[in-house]
Each structure stands twice: as structure tokens, then as C-alpha cells.
Design a protein around this motif. Structure first.
Motif: not given
Length: 194
Positions: A191-193
Motif C-alpha cells: 500500500n505504501t508503494r
């Protein structure tokens, strides 16, 4: 009488809210404790650990408990997957540091892969909303040694670098707990990528 009842209810409410389970998006309390890593005592700080990425904080009943040994071994076996995702691991129990020195170095449990922190008075567990069960004092561990402390329910929190809980795992068998924690870490990283 009404004042007494009101004050009693207020105290009960405060006590229950102090033990309210942490949930996703809550801020995780810092852990600043004596720990053991590969059989050697050290100082552990969650704040410092999460500066490098997410941290899997797992609470377990006791070092060398049957399920606890299975869980520690599963974390050790999947350690490379956790670190590949940028996460670190710390275990927390009510065990004293001498017992944790043995547990952290044992090739059949932690195998020297990650630290385990000592919470002898249960303050860390309580800060995470977990109660200490004193009825388990005196039980035998998998080696036949008497356990001289209570226990904490097997509960795992994945804490993000920002200090927020990314996910929580409870009510699962030890190896399933580890698999679910790894899933949460991988999802959070994905999700952060994106």
C-alpha cells in the motif's frame, strides 16, 4: 450514596478504558525495556526500531510454552520474509531476562533472529490493552520448569513507522498468528508503494 456510585462508575470506566484493546490506526505505546537478543541482554526501544520500518510486536504467554515455542520458531523461520518487507520483530512476555536469554538463543525457538523483551510487571501489556492472567502462575513449560509469572494472551500488533497500528492479530493458533502478521506487513508495504 449517589456520589459514591458515580465515583465508582467513573473508576470502573477509567479502568476499562485503560485496558481497551488497541485497534488499527491507534497509536501504539512505545516500548522501552530490557530485552534479550541471541542470548545477550540489551535495551530495546520500539521508537528506534520503527524508525527503520514497521515492527511486529507480538505478545505471548511465556518463553518455552508449547505454543509460544511454535510461534517463536515460526517467526524465526519466516524472519527473512519479514526483513525483506522492511519489518523487524520483537516478542514481549512477562518472563525475566535470564529466561529470555535462554529463549532468544535457543535454536528451536527464536534462534537468535530477533529480540524478546521482558515485561515482568505487565505495564507494556496493559498499555497495549492486554490483561495479565495470574491464574497461570505455577504451570510447567515445555521443559518441565515451573513458570513463576502470569501470562498475556497471544496477540500481535503490526506497528508502522509512524507509530500507528497497521493491524492486529489475535485468537489464532501460533503459526497462523505469524502467517497473518506477515500478510499484514506485506499488505502495508504494498500500500505504501502504490
Amino acid at each position: 450514596m449517589k456520589r459514591f456510585i458515580g465515583a465508582s462508575l467513573l473508576c470502573l470506566t477509567a479502568a476499562f478504558s485503560a485496558l481497551a484493546d488497541l485497534e488499527q490506526h491507534d497509536y501504539a505505546p512505545d516500548i522501552d525495556a530490557q530485552a534479550s537478543y541471541a542470548g545477550k541482554p540489551l535495551h530495546y526501544s520500539l521508537r528506534q526500531a520503527r524508525a527503520k520500518g514497521p515492527v511486529v510486536v507480538y505478545f505471548y504467554p511465556t518463553a518455552f510454552g508449547r505454543g509460544c515455542s511454535v510461534q517463536a520458531r515460526a517467526f524465526a523461520e519466516h524472519y527473512a520474509e519479514f526483513t525483506a518487507a522492511g519489518a523487524s520483530i520483537v516478542g514481549v512476555s512477562l518472563d525475566g531476562i535470564e529466561r529470555l536469554n535462554q529463549f532468544s538463543a535457543d535454536p528451536n525457538t527464536c534462534a537468535g533472529k530477533f529480540p524478546v523483551a521482558s515485561d515482568p510487571d505487565g505495564k507494556i501489556a496493559n498499555a497495549y490493552g492486554l490483561a495479565v492472567d495470574q491464574s497461570t502462575v505455577g504451570r510447567l513449560d515445555s521443559r518441565g520448569a515451573v513458570v513463576d509469572h502470569g501470562s498475556i494472551a497471544r496477540t500481535t500488533f503490526v506497528v508502522g513507522a509512524d507509530g500507528k497500528v497497521l493491524g492486529k492479530v489475535g485468537d489464532l493458533k501460533p503459526a497462523e498468528n505469524v502467517a497473518k502478521a506477515l500478510e499484514i506487513v506485506k499488505t502495508a508495504v504494498a500500500n505504501t508503494r502504490s
